[in-house]
Each structure stands twice: as structure tokens, then as C-alpha cells.
Design a protein around this motif. Structure first.
Motif, PDB file in Angstrom:
ATOM      1  N   PRO A  57       7.475  -1.988   1.962  1.00  7.32           N
ATOM      2  CA  PRO A  57       6.820  -1.812   3.270  1.00  7.32           C
ATOM      3  C   PRO A  57       7.759  -1.258   4.342  1.00  7.32           C
ATOM      4  O   PRO A  57       7.333  -0.452   5.169  1.00  7.32           O
ATOM      5  N   PHE A  61       7.081   2.270   6.234  1.00  9.44           N
ATOM      6  CA  PHE A  61       6.824   2.292   7.674  1.00  9.44           C
ATOM      7  C   PHE A  61       7.780   3.247   8.377  1.00  9.44           C
ATOM      8  O   PHE A  61       7.368   4.061   9.213  1.00  9.44           O
ATOM      9  N   SER A 108       3.912  11.096  -0.655  1.00 15.06           N
ATOM     10  CA  SER A 108       2.515  10.684  -0.607  1.00 15.06           C
ATOM     11  C   SER A 108       1.676  11.741   0.085  1.00 15.06           C
ATOM     12  O   SER A 108       0.634  11.462   0.622  1.00 15.06           O
ATOM     13  N   ARG A 265      -0.676   0.397  10.678  1.00 17.08           N
ATOM     14  CA  ARG A 265      -1.837   0.206   9.824  1.00 17.08           C
ATOM     15  C   ARG A 265      -1.878   1.278   8.732  1.00 17.08           C
ATOM     16  O   ARG A 265      -2.002   0.975   7.554  1.00 17.08           O
ATOM     17  N   GLU A 266      -1.737   2.559   9.146  1.00 16.96           N
ATOM     18  CA  GLU A 266      -1.792   3.662   8.168  1.00 16.96           C
ATOM     19  C   GLU A 266      -0.760   3.460   7.060  1.00 16.96           C
ATOM     20  O   GLU A 266      -1.049   3.636   5.880  1.00 16.96           O
ATOM     21  N   SER A 267       0.475   3.096   7.448  1.00 15.24           N
ATOM     22  CA  SER A 267       1.517   2.970   6.436  1.00 15.24           C
ATOM     23  C   SER A 267       1.247   1.772   5.528  1.00 15.24           C
ATOM     24  O   SER A 267       1.525   1.823   4.332  1.00 15.24           O
ATOM     25  N   MET A 268       0.661   0.722   6.083  1.00 18.70           N
ATOM     26  CA  MET A 268       0.414  -0.462   5.268  1.00 18.70           C
ATOM     27  C   MET A 268      -0.782  -0.292   4.322  1.00 18.70           C
ATOM     28  O   MET A 268      -0.922  -1.034   3.360  1.00 18.70           O
ATOM     29  N   LEU A 269      -1.641   0.701   4.597  1.00 20.16           N
ATOM     30  CA  LEU A 269      -2.720   0.994   3.652  1.00 20.16           C
ATOM     31  C   LEU A 269      -2.117   1.405   2.312  1.00 20.16           C
ATOM     32  O   LEU A 269      -2.531   0.949   1.249  1.00 20.16           O
ATOM     33  N   LEU A 270      -1.118   2.298   2.383  1.00 28.36           N
ATOM     34  CA  LEU A 270      -0.461   2.750   1.162  1.00 28.36           C
ATOM     35  C   LEU A 270       0.278   1.593   0.492  1.00 28.36           C
ATOM     36  O   LEU A 270       0.189   1.396  -0.723  1.00 28.36           O
ATOM     37  N   GLY A 272      -0.281  -1.667   0.753  1.00 28.16           N
ATOM     38  CA  GLY A 272      -1.255  -2.588   0.153  1.00 28.16           C
ATOM     39  C   GLY A 272      -1.778  -2.035  -1.154  1.00 28.16           C
ATOM     40  O   GLY A 272      -1.878  -2.751  -2.154  1.00 28.16           O
ATOM     41  N   GLY A 273      -2.089  -0.730  -1.159  1.00 30.76           N
ATOM     42  CA  GLY A 273      -2.618  -0.101  -2.370  1.00 30.76           C
ATOM     43  C   GLY A 273      -1.637  -0.154  -3.526  1.00 30.76           C
ATOM     44  O   GLY A 273      -2.035  -0.360  -4.671  1.00 30.76           O
ATOM     45  N   LEU A 275       1.060  -2.364  -3.799  1.00 30.15           N
ATOM     46  CA  LEU A 275       1.436  -3.732  -4.178  1.00 30.15           C
ATOM     47  C   LEU A 275       0.313  -4.456  -4.918  1.00 30.15           C
ATOM     48  O   LEU A 275       0.581  -5.259  -5.811  1.00 30.15           O
TER      49      LEU A 275
ATOM     50  N   ALA B  56       0.922  -7.498   1.388  1.00 33.13           N
ATOM     51  CA  ALA B  56       0.252  -6.833   0.272  1.00 33.13           C
ATOM     52  C   ALA B  56      -1.252  -7.074   0.359  1.00 33.13           C
ATOM     53  O   ALA B  56      -2.058  -6.146   0.236  1.00 33.13           O
ATOM     54  N   GLY B  59      -2.710  -5.482   3.641  1.00 28.50           N
ATOM     55  CA  GLY B  59      -2.783  -4.032   3.465  1.00 28.50           C
ATOM     56  C   GLY B  59      -3.906  -3.646   2.520  1.00 28.50           C
ATOM     57  O   GLY B  59      -4.601  -2.650   2.730  1.00 28.50           O
ATOM     58  N   SER B  60      -4.106  -4.440   1.480  1.00 27.98           N
ATOM     59  CA  SER B  60      -5.176  -4.152   0.527  1.00 27.98           C
ATOM     60  C   SER B  60      -6.548  -4.282   1.168  1.00 27.98           C
ATOM     61  O   SER B  60      -7.445  -3.490   0.900  1.00 27.98           O
ATOM     62  N   HIS B  69      -8.067   2.911  -1.604  1.00 30.14           N
ATOM     63  CA  HIS B  69      -7.319   2.386  -2.741  1.00 30.14           C
ATOM     64  C   HIS B  69      -7.106   3.495  -3.760  1.00 30.14           C
ATOM     65  O   HIS B  69      -7.949   4.378  -3.907  1.00 30.14           O
TER      66      HIS B  69
END
Lengths: 419, 171
Positions: A57, A61, A108, A265-270, A272-273, A275, B56, B59-60, B69
């Protein structure tokens, strides 16, 4: 078993998020083996037992933050001041700037969007052929994957349980080979075209250096800190994130404070996807290893090839096909644990395997019909997808040649390591 | 409904911003403490790892809302609008079901952890930290359920759910 596999494959091809496919297959195997399905949650929770994961993360970021600031254009001006005097210079500037930038943003598609917008018109204005520019900007977008601190390098280290600082070192020469071969090609193509060259001027270099004074320490802090043993990789990521935050928001004020939540938020979308895929595949990988999938894979492979060279060839073909279908993050997490023991049997160093894996998967970004960067470029530069295909094709061939060199010359990856 | 969605997004943003900000500060503080004062906080490393897990999940959930996703969705894009809606309905319903299963079993994991009085970070109840699993997966289950309903509506009307160029969908 086969039927459920086919159903999951169909669902994946219809566009089901990959984490759901992996979780579904893990649930199904647990159910078949009579294991309590709550074990999947326990495996997922072990995401919280991996200290290096913190780097993902934080570097992501920092990369997004840099791409939203004026840093990309400063980077282009600086490389242009340094290399713009030579014929073909701007093409090489583009390659170098993209590679540097992708190393920070993690391949990305951000590079094409952030840098392409600056480089594409600049190349055109300097007199390079149109089609060449499109191909160059599209293929340069994934260049730099092999340079620290790129996200895929870190993820490979996590999945393969190899030291990440070794991977950072291992990527340097192979990355240079890719860069040099593309630069050579660019010089060759642009040899006839009339270009406006910018004469070298110490003044211009000094001005560009001064302008980038805040960003220049970043790579030194990251790499210097890691190799002097001062920081762990995850700590270097924290320093990078805080530094980028202070510089771009506090000092240069190129990013408004109010824009920060959106970028986060934008960076954490990736993140989250990536992780969540890592989390669910911890479960599916364990069950596949328990079921002896690597052994069966090894038996099957050893029926096909018997030497290291032929194994590497088979691996390369497999990775190129895989890269055309799957994104690099999912492929890393899913496939590396299975091929790692097989590669070890053939005497392939795990670090070299990592470099080959990433280099080959990088081509996947450019392979028709589904390479992601082809679509991003088509969308970004408003060209039809077939135009992008044909413009990128020569670059794809050059990159393929460089991947072959990287694959069959392990020393290139291993020379800086004490092993 | 629209207000609920706005509040949900604001809550997600707040969680992401707070987690990421705290993570950067804590990680840097830890380096300063270790190198400057000869020792860091004992609880910091474990807390940071738990924050990664929370991030995680958060973010998901946010990626689910944005429908970003990682997926192989090039083939489905080639389908005509109604075919696309059908494909999306199937995949979203499946994903919602899987997330529901994940949430349910994460909930059972949480109950066990509660019964055995597991602890983390120097004695705090483990379920305080693990609760993010069932909550996160349940939110994703809901999100994909809503998507599946929207796909039915889109299928009936024959509208296209995806733009023709996938570039904007890049993660």
C-alpha cells in the motif's frame, strides 16, 4: 473435479472477479477434502502475518501521488536536458522516463496515462513518425517493471519467500537490457527522420536539476536506505510515502489537500484488489500443494523436457500465453507457488525465475488480443485498437528478443548476488 | 437509497484515509524510534500488519463499489448488450454468493476466536481485529447482489453496462 474446474474457468472468462474464482475453487477443494470451510478465513487472516506486505500500500500510494503531481513533466524535462542533444534522444528520453516512472507506480497503466500525455505530443512535434510514437509510448508503459521498487518485484518476493532486496538487485541488468534493446531500435528507426534536436546546455541541465531537486533524492533514499541496511523494504516504503506526501502536498503544493482522499482511495482500490487475491490464494495454494499438484506438474513436465534449457523454453512459452490472459498480479500469486518447486528441480535459481516471470509477463501487457496497455493506449490516444496492435508489434518483437536473452543468460540476473 | 450510497462511500473513504495515514505515520515513527532512541514500540509491528489486513478489506470493498476488481473481462465485452447483462448477472450473482460464504465462515472463525479468548497486540481480544473479515465480505456480498439486480434491470431494458473501450476500467 474436472466439471467444477470447467465451470470456474467459464465464469472467469465471462468476467467474474478473479478473487471470487480462486475463493470458489478453494471452497470446493476444502469441501471435497472434508476440511472446515472456516479454514479459508483463517488462511486469509494470515495476511496479517506478513511484515513485508506493508510495502505494497505504501509504495502504491506514493506512486499515485507522484503521478498526480507535476513530477512526470519535470522528469521528462530533466531527461530531455540530459539526452535531448543526441539524435533519437527524445525516444530514449521517453523510454528512460517511462521505466523510471513505472518502477514507482507498479505497471498498472498509470504510466501511459501520466507520461504518455506529455511524451506523445512531444515526440510528434520533434518529428518522429506517428506510428512509431504510438508504439513507443504504448510499449514503454510497462518498461521498468524490473527496477526497484516495482510492485510486482515485491509481490514475487512475498509469494516466493525470497529476499526482496536481492530481487531489486537482480532486476537491474535485465531491465537495462530491455531498455537498451528498445533504445537501439528507436535509434535505428528514427535515423532517417528529421528531428529538432535541442543543443546540450549546462544551464538547461542545471535548471532542470533545480526544478526536480525535491524528487531526485527519492530513489537514493529508497535504494540507499535498503542497501545500507538502514531500512527494511517496508520501512523504505513508509519513508517514500511520507516524503512524497510532504513534498507534493506541503512544499510544492501541486496536489491540493482536498484532492488527497480521492488519490488515497484510487490507489487503495488497486491495493485491495491485489491483496484480496493474495489472501484467498493463500488458501487455494496450500490445498494444491497438499494435494501434490507441484509433484504432478513436475512429473508431467519431466515427461516433456529433460534439460534446464528445454525447461526454460517451455516455461517461457507458458508464461507468454499466461501473460496474454492474466494480469501480472493474479498470475504471480496463483502460479509462482506451483512452478517454484518444479523450477528448482531443473536447477533454476528462484531469483532468476522471478526475473524471467516478470519479464515474460510484461509482454502480456502488449500481446493482442487482450493486452491491457493496448486498450489503455487506444483509449488514451483515441486510436483504433488495430492501429495500436500494428504500431506496437515491432516493439513487442524487440521485447520478446530481450526476454529470450534474460531467460537464457541467468548470470545477468544473478551477477550482483552472492550466491 | 442514493443517500445511503453516498454515506457508504464517505465512510469507505474515511476508513481508507485514516488507515493509510495512520499507517504511514506509525511506520515512520517506528523507524525514528528504532534508529534514534534504540528501540521502537513493541506493539507497532503487529499493529501495522493488522492495519494492512484492514486496508486490504477496506480497499476490496471500495474496489467492489467501483467494479474494479481484477478480472478477465475482455471476452464479455464483445457480447451484445443483452448478452453482456446476462454474463454480468451470472458473474455478479456468483461473486455475491462467494462473498456471502466468505462472510459466513469468517463469522464462524470470529466466534471460535471469541470462545477461546484469543488475544493479539499484547492482550487485546483478537476478535476486535478479526471482525473486519466478516464485515468486509458481507459488504462485498451486498455490493455484488446490488450489481446483479441492476443487471436484471439492464437486461430487460437492453442497455449496455460496460463502455465499449475497457481502457477506463484499468485498475
Amino acid at each position: 473435479m474436472i466439471l467444477s474446474g470447467i465451470i470456474l474457468l467459464l465464469l472467469a472468462l465471462l468476467g467474474t472477479p478473479l478473487f471470487a474464482i480462486i475463493a470458489g475453487s478453494a471452497f470446493w477443494s476444502y469441501y471435497q477434502e472434508d476440511i472446515d470451510l472456516a479454514a479459508l478465513a483463517i488462511e486469509f487472516f494470515s495476511l496479517a502475518e506478513m511484515p513485508v506486505l506493508l510495502a505494497i500500500p505504501l509504495f502504491t500510494f506514493a506512486g499515485y501521488l507522484l503521478s498526480e503531481s507535476e513530477a512526470p513533466s519535470r522528469l521528462v524535462r530533466l531527461t530531455q536536458a540530459l539526452l535531448g542533444w543526441m539524435p533519437g534522444g527524445l525516444a530514449i528520453v521517453s523510454l528512460a522516463a517511462c521505466a523510471f516512472f513505472t518502477a514507482f507506480t507498479g505497471a498498472s497503466g498509470v504510466t501511459i496515462i501520466a507520461l504518455g500525455a506529455i511524451l506523445y505530443p512531444a515526440l510528434k512535434q520533434a518529428g518522429y513518425p506517428e506510428k512509431f510514437n504510438l508504439g513507443l509510448v504504448t510499449s514503454a508503459g510497462s518498461l521498468g517493471l524490473l527496477f526497484a521498487p516495482s510492485l510486482p518485484l515485491i509481490l514475487y518476493g512475498i509469494v516466493a519467500r525470497e529476499p526482496i532486496d536481492d530481487l531489486f538487485l537482480a532486476g537491474i541488468l535485465p531491465g537495462m537490457v530491455m531498455l537498451a534493446m528498445l533504445a537501439g531500435w528507436s535509434l535505428w528507426v528514427s535515423r532517417g527522420s528529421k528531428q529538432e534536436l535541442i543543443p546540450f546546455s549546462g544551464k538547461r541541465v542545471a535548471a532542470a536539476l533545480k526544478e526536480s531537486a525535491w524528487e531526485l533524492p527519492l530513489p537514493i533514499v529508497v535504494l540507499g536506505g535498503i542497501y545500507s541496511g538502514y531500512f527494511a523494504v517496508s520501512e523504505a516504503a513508509a519513508v517514500t510515502a511520507l516524503y512524497a506526501l510532504i513534498v507534493e502536498v506541503g512544499i510544492l503544493r501541486e496536489i491540493k489537500f482536498s484532492a488527497l482522499p480521492g488519490i488515497m482511495r484510487e490507489s487503495m482500490l488497486l491495493v485491495g484488489g491485489i491483496l484480496i487475491i493474495l489472501g484467498v490464494s493463500l488458501a487455494s495454494t496450500n490445498i494444491m500443494i497438499d494435494a501434490g499438484v507441484p509433484q504432478r506438474l513436475l512429473e508431467w513436465v519431466s515427461g516433456l523436457v529433460d534439460s534446464k534449457i528445454s525447461f526454460l523454453l517451455l516455461l517461457l512459452v507458458f508464461l507468454l500465453i499466461l501473460g496474454a490472459i492474466l494480469d501480472i498480479f493474479s498470475a504471480l500469486v496463483l502460479v509462482v507457488p506451483l512452478i517454484l518447486p518444479v523450477a528448482a528441480q531443473y536447477g533454476v535459481d528462484p531469483i532468476h525465475l522471478g526475473i524471467v516471470f516478470l519479464a515474460a509477463m510484461q509482454l502480456g501487457y502488449l500481446t493482442p488480443p487482450v493486452g491491457l496497455n493496448l486498450f489503455i493506449a487506444s483509449y488514451r490516444f483515441e486510436r483504433s485498437i488495430t492501429e495500436v496492435y500494428s504500431a506496437t508489434f515491432p516493439f513487442l518483437i524487440i521485447l520478446l528478443a530481450s526476454v529470450v536473452v534474460i531467460t537464457f543468460w541467468p548470470q545477468l540476473s544473478l551477477v550482483f548476488l552472492s550466491r | 437509497m442514493a443517500r445511503l450510497s453516498r454515506w457508504g462511500k464517505a465512510a469507505e473513504d474515511a476508513v481508507l484515509v485514516i488507515l493509510l495515514g495512520a499507517m504511514i505515520l506509525l511506520a515512520v515513527a517506528q523507524i525514528v524510534m528504532r534508529n534514534g532512541f534504540g528501540g521502537g514500540f513493541i506493539w507497532a509491528d503487529e499493529t501495522l500488519r493488522l492495519m494492512v489486513l484492514w486496508l486490504a478489506l477496506a480497499g476490496s470493498v471500495a474496489a467492489a463499489r467501483a467494479d474494479k476488481h481484477l478480472a478477465i473481462n475482455v471476452l464479455a465485452r464483445a457480447l451484445p448488450p443483452r448478452g453482456q447483462s446476462a454474463a454480468r448477472f451470472i458473474t455478479n450473482a456468483f461473486t455475491s454468493g462467494i462473498c456471502g460464504l466468505l462472510a459466513w465462515h469468517a463469522w464462524r472463525f470470529l466466534q471460535q476466536s471469541f470462545e477461546f479468548e484469543d488475544t493479539l497486540v499484547g492482550g487485546l481480544p483478537a476478535w476486535w481485529f478479526q471482525v473486519v473479515l466478516p464485515v468486509g465480505f458481507a459488504l462485498m456480498c451486498w455490493r455484488y447482489f446490488v450489481f446483479a439486480l441492476e443487471d436484471i434491470v439492464a437486461g430487460v431494458r437492453g442497455t449496455r453496462r460496460w463502455p465499449a473501450t475497457p481502457g477506463d476500467q484499468a485498475p
